[in-house]
Motif scaffolding. Structure first.
Motif, short mmCIF file in Angstrom:
data_model
loop_
_atom_site.label_atom_id
_atom_site.label_comp_id
_atom_site.label_asym_id
_atom_site.label_seq_id
_atom_site.Cartn_x
_atom_site.Cartn_y
_atom_site.Cartn_z
N GLY A 1 0.80 -1.21 0.00
CA GLY A 1 0.00 0.00 0.00
C GLY A 1 0.84 1.27 0.00
O GLY A 1 2.05 1.25 0.27
N LEU A 2 0.19 2.38 -0.28
CA LEU A 2 0.90 3.65 -0.42
C LEU A 2 1.50 4.12 0.89
O LEU A 2 2.65 4.59 0.94
N ASP A 3 0.76 4.03 1.99
CA ASP A 3 1.28 4.50 3.28
C ASP A 3 2.57 3.78 3.65
O ASP A 3 3.54 4.41 4.08
N ALA A 4 2.57 2.48 3.49
CA ALA A 4 3.77 1.70 3.81
C ALA A 4 4.93 2.08 2.91
O ALA A 4 6.08 2.19 3.35
N ALA A 5 4.63 2.30 1.64
CA ALA A 5 5.68 2.68 0.69
C ALA A 5 6.30 4.02 1.07
O ALA A 5 7.52 4.20 1.02
N LEU A 6 5.46 4.97 1.47
CA LEU A 6 5.97 6.29 1.85
C LEU A 6 6.78 6.21 3.14
O LEU A 6 7.81 6.90 3.29
N ASN A 7 6.35 5.38 4.07
CA ASN A 7 7.12 5.20 5.31
C ASN A 7 8.50 4.61 4.99
O ASN A 7 9.50 4.98 5.62
N ARG A 8 8.54 3.71 4.05
CA ARG A 8 9.82 3.14 3.64
C ARG A 8 10.73 4.23 3.06
O ARG A 8 11.91 4.32 3.41
N LEU A 9 10.18 5.05 2.19
CA LEU A 9 11.01 6.09 1.57
C LEU A 9 11.53 7.08 2.60
O LEU A 9 12.67 7.56 2.49
N LYS A 10 10.73 7.40 3.59
CA LYS A 10 11.20 8.28 4.66
C LYS A 10 12.39 7.65 5.39
O LYS A 10 13.38 8.32 5.72
N ALA A 11 12.32 6.35 5.64
CA ALA A 11 13.42 5.65 6.30
C ALA A 11 14.66 5.63 5.42
O ALA A 11 15.79 5.77 5.92
N TYR A 12 14.49 5.49 4.13
CA TYR A 12 15.63 5.46 3.22
C TYR A 12 16.28 6.84 3.12
O TYR A 12 17.50 6.95 2.96
N ALA A 13 15.46 7.88 3.24
CA ALA A 13 16.01 9.24 3.27
C ALA A 13 16.88 9.43 4.49
O ALA A 13 17.99 9.99 4.42
N GLU A 14 16.42 8.94 5.63
CA GLU A 14 17.19 9.04 6.86
C GLU A 14 18.50 8.26 6.78
O GLU A 14 19.49 8.61 7.42
N ALA A 15 18.51 7.20 5.96
CA ALA A 15 19.71 6.37 5.82
C ALA A 15 20.75 7.00 4.90
O ALA A 15 21.88 6.51 4.82
N GLY A 16 20.37 8.07 4.18
CA GLY A 16 21.36 8.76 3.36
C GLY A 16 21.08 8.85 1.88
O GLY A 16 21.95 9.29 1.11
N ALA A 17 19.87 8.47 1.44
CA ALA A 17 19.54 8.58 0.02
C ALA A 17 19.50 10.05 -0.40
O ALA A 17 19.14 10.93 0.40
N ASP A 18 19.84 10.31 -1.65
CA ASP A 18 19.78 11.67 -2.19
C ASP A 18 18.43 11.96 -2.84
O ASP A 18 17.89 13.06 -2.71
N TRP A 19 17.91 10.99 -3.59
CA TRP A 19 16.59 11.09 -4.22
C TRP A 19 15.78 9.86 -3.83
O TRP A 19 16.35 8.81 -3.48
N LEU A 20 14.46 9.98 -3.94
CA LEU A 20 13.56 8.89 -3.61
C LEU A 20 12.73 8.53 -4.83
O LEU A 20 12.32 9.39 -5.60
N PHE A 21 12.48 7.24 -4.99
CA PHE A 21 11.82 6.71 -6.18
C PHE A 21 10.65 5.84 -5.73
O PHE A 21 10.85 4.77 -5.16
N LEU A 22 9.44 6.33 -5.96
CA LEU A 22 8.23 5.55 -5.68
C LEU A 22 7.83 4.83 -6.95
O LEU A 22 7.40 5.46 -7.92
N GLU A 23 7.95 3.51 -6.95
CA GLU A 23 7.60 2.72 -8.13
C GLU A 23 6.12 2.38 -8.12
O GLU A 23 5.54 2.04 -7.08
N ALA A 24 5.49 2.51 -9.27
CA ALA A 24 4.13 2.06 -9.56
C ALA A 24 3.01 2.72 -8.74
O ALA A 24 2.06 2.03 -8.35
#
Length: 286
Positions: A161-184
């Motif tokens: 689901g979308l909420d879970a996907a966005l929570n994941r991207l927030k965690a990846y941002a905290e880990a040091g990602a420069d850009w975030l990619f939401l697939e599909a």
């Protein structure tokens, strides 16, 4: 400095549009049009070089050779797919160092489990959040002083689901990602929600035939998207044109029959024949 250039172009506020390149001829063609970035897709690399589907069959060596050639001849920075890193964290470290050495501007890493597959083929298995966070941290460290950007992609939208996907991207941002990619994402509203929820530049995959609505770049920009890739439009168009010709030829018809063909002389020019001819003229026939 291709990563720094990508960062600058996104910081300008204008959407960064990256058409897909699936072979060297497509790269030479897209060089003509002044895009701010070019996208080297794993799906289309596996298809064009191996004739295989995007299910993890292609490995690091299958990616790095063509992508390095593309980076050498590209008029714009290359955003390149790296699947899940091609194995363990050690494989990922090796991959990131190789992409940086090849001059790739941004490397895309996803949170799928192995074997991975195309994110628009339906729900896929994703690894736990902490495992992907480790991938992002390893990638960030492995690039060293190189300016290559780290793009963290989640494929969780269709399975969690979308909420879970966005929570994941927030965690990846905290880990040091420069850009975030939401697939599909499956609607414009979902895309806008992601763009307004996340604090880093958002990349969207406008894959013709996929789950995400195909919009104009300006429409994605209005939704808050910073980077949009169009990986499938070029190769699908090329395949359609070639298929028409092959079908005619099978019926004893080698004519053009009204279908546009790219000019042979222009292709020869794009390949650099004029430079070679001038070299031979200056130094004698080689």
């Amino acid at each position: 400095m291709s990563g720094a250039l990508l960062r600058k172009r996104v910081a300008s506020g204008d959407i960064l549009v990256a058409p897909g390149i699936h072979d060297m001829m497509s790269l030479l063609l897209v060089n003509k049009y002044g895009f701010g970035a070019h996208y080297a897709s794993g799906y289309w690399n596996a298809a064009s070089t191996l004739g295989e589907p995007d299910v993890g069959i292609a490995g690091y060596r299958d990616f790095i050779a063509p992508f390095a050639r593309m980076a050498e001849k590209s008029s714009a920075p290359i955003i390149a797919d790296a699947d899940t890193g091609f194995g363990s964290l050690a494989n990922l470290d090796h991959c990131v160092r190789g992409y940086a050495h090849a001059g790739i501007g941004a490397i895309q890493i996803e949170d799928q489990s192995f074997p991975k597959r195309c994110g628009h083929s339906g729900p896929v298995d994703v690894v736990p959040i902490d495992e992907m966070r480790q991938r992002v941290k390893v990638a960030s460290e492995a690039r060293g002083d190189d300016d290559m950007l780290i793009i963290a992609r989640t494929d969780a939208r269709l399975s969690e689901g979308l909420d879970a996907a966005l929570n994941r991207l927030k965690a990846y941002a905290e880990a040091g990602a420069d850009w975030l990619f939401l697939e599909a994402p499956i609607s414009a509203d979902e895309i806008n929600r992601a763009a307004t929820t996340l604090n880093l530049p958002l990349m969207i995959n406008a894959a013709h035939g996929g789950k995400t609505p195909i919009l104009q770049p300006s429409q994605y920009e209005e939704l808050g998207v910073s980077i949009v890739i169009y990986p499938a439009g070029g190769p699908l168009s090329a395949a359609a044109a070639a298929d028409k010709f092959f079908a005619r030829l099978s019926g004893d018809n080698a004519s053009q029959d009204g279908d546009a063909m790219f000019d042979f002389a222009e292709m020869t020019q794009l390949l650099g024949m004029e430079r070679i001819a001038a070299l031979q003229k200056r130094f004698g026939k080689a």
